[in-house]
Design an enzyme around this catalytic site. Structure first.
Site, PDB file in Angstrom:
ATOM      1  N   GLN A  61      -5.099  -9.406   2.009  1.00  0.00           N
ATOM      2  CA  GLN A  61      -3.727  -9.210   1.517  1.00  0.00           C
ATOM      3  C   GLN A  61      -3.542 -10.727   0.571  1.00  0.00           C
ATOM      4  O   GLN A  61      -2.606 -10.466  -0.473  1.00  0.00           O
ATOM      5  CB  GLN A  61      -2.907  -9.190   2.609  1.00  0.00           C
ATOM      6  CG  GLN A  61      -2.873  -8.037   3.268  1.00  0.00           C
ATOM      7  CD  GLN A  61      -2.029  -8.336   4.745  1.00  0.00           C
ATOM      8  OE1 GLN A  61      -2.114  -9.130   5.378  1.00  0.00           O
ATOM      9  NE2 GLN A  61      -1.529  -6.906   4.901  1.00  0.00           N
ATOM     10  N   GLU A 174       1.769   5.392  -3.007  1.00  0.00           N
ATOM     11  CA  GLU A 174       1.202   6.654  -2.592  1.00  0.00           C
ATOM     12  C   GLU A 174       1.253   7.469  -3.834  1.00  0.00           C
ATOM     13  O   GLU A 174       1.425   8.653  -3.762  1.00  0.00           O
ATOM     14  CB  GLU A 174       1.668   7.418  -1.568  1.00  0.00           C
ATOM     15  CG  GLU A 174       1.427   6.673  -0.041  1.00  0.00           C
ATOM     16  CD  GLU A 174       0.249   6.600   0.236  1.00  0.00           C
ATOM     17  OE1 GLU A 174      -0.819   7.090  -0.379  1.00  0.00           O
ATOM     18  OE2 GLU A 174      -0.226   5.929   1.263  1.00  0.00           O
TER      19      GLU A 174
END
Length: 280
Positions: A61, A174
């Site tokens: 991350q 997405e």
């Protein structure tokens, strides 16, 4: 007494509030503006199983946030449930906090997903200290506008989404799961808006979903055939995910092919094939 809160809500600062910063507050604002990881680790609070807490970044991350900050065009291929959305929410929040007169457009395959992303950004900003909060001019379900001139707008991805909107930062969540009937047309419509600017940014994140536009952009990025910087997060990079965890997930999902579709970053959909994707 006039309170310095937007519509009486203590979570949001009212627009154009004049106050004196302490030396410490000025130093912290400067540090955060220069270093997104410092901002994320010291000020970003997110929803966890134990409520709102300051985020503890995983190694990948940290690298993801650094890449988003260093590159204009980013595309991320990621396993399910690795925290890619919250990373992007942190980046968009940071971008809006430490810029002036910028528009961020957040698009997802479903309206509920878009709202969830915006709620994550709102939670980050709500839990900042008062001196770091931006003044709120508008607070709607799918739009926030601040007194530094920055605005974030959320929409569901359609063939016409984003057209006519000045975009400085575009986040597509997405992307591979946007309906195939308008995926290519949407990207062709919205990309010229970004490419016409010298400062515009785009972040595309997704799990794989067959050989579609997301696959084409990601593959070209890995081969150096476009300007996108690729990033990949595999299931085993998440702490606690080992072979024992994988075996359990395969049992619960019903097959290794199902695991590969959800967690294995596998583009090939074996349900449409005579042979398993791993065999091919």
């Amino acid at each position: 007494v006039t309170l310095p809160y937007y519509e009486g809500n203590m979570k949001f600062r009212k627009e154009n509030v004049v106050f004196d910063y302490t030396d410490h507050e000025l130093r912290e604002n400067k540090k955060c503006a220069k270093d997104i990881v410092y901002f994320a680790e010291n000020y970003a609070c997110v929803m966890t199983d134990n409520g709102i807490q300051r985020i503890k970044l995983r190694d990948y991350q940290i690298e993801m946030l650094k890449q988003f900050a260093s590159n204009r065009f980013n595309i991320t291929l990621a396993s399910r449930q690795i925290g890619k959305t919250i990373c992007t929410a942190i980046f968009v929040s940071w971008y809006l906090l430490f810029n002036f007169d910028k528009n961020a457009l957040i698009l997802a395959n479903k309206g509920a997903t878009t709202k969830e992303i915006i709620d994550k950004m709102k939670a980050i900003i709500e839990n900042l200290p008062f001196f770091m909060k931006p003044g709120v001019v508008k607070n709607d379900v799918f739009e926030m506008k601040y007194d530094n001139g920055c605005r974030m707008v959320g929409q569901t991805t359609t063939g016409k989404a984003g057209i006519g909107f000045t975009i400085h930062l575009l986040f597509l969540d997405e992307f591979a799961h946007i309906h195939h009937s308008f995926l290519d047309g949407f990207f062709e419509n919205v990309y010229p808006t970004l490419s016409s600017s010298q400062i515009s940014r785009i972040i595309i994140t997704s799990t794989p979903n067959g050989y579609n536009k997301f696959y084409e952009i990601y593959k070209a990025a890995t081969e150096g055939n476009n300007e996108f910087t690729p990033f990949k997060v595999d299931w085993w990079q998440v702490p606690g995910r080992d072979e024992k965890w994988k075996a359990r997930e395969i049992k619960n999902l019903g097959s290794e092919e199902a695991f590969n579709r959800q967690y294995g970053n596998q583009f090939m959909a074996s349900s449409n094939l005579l042979l398993q994707g791993s065999t091919l």
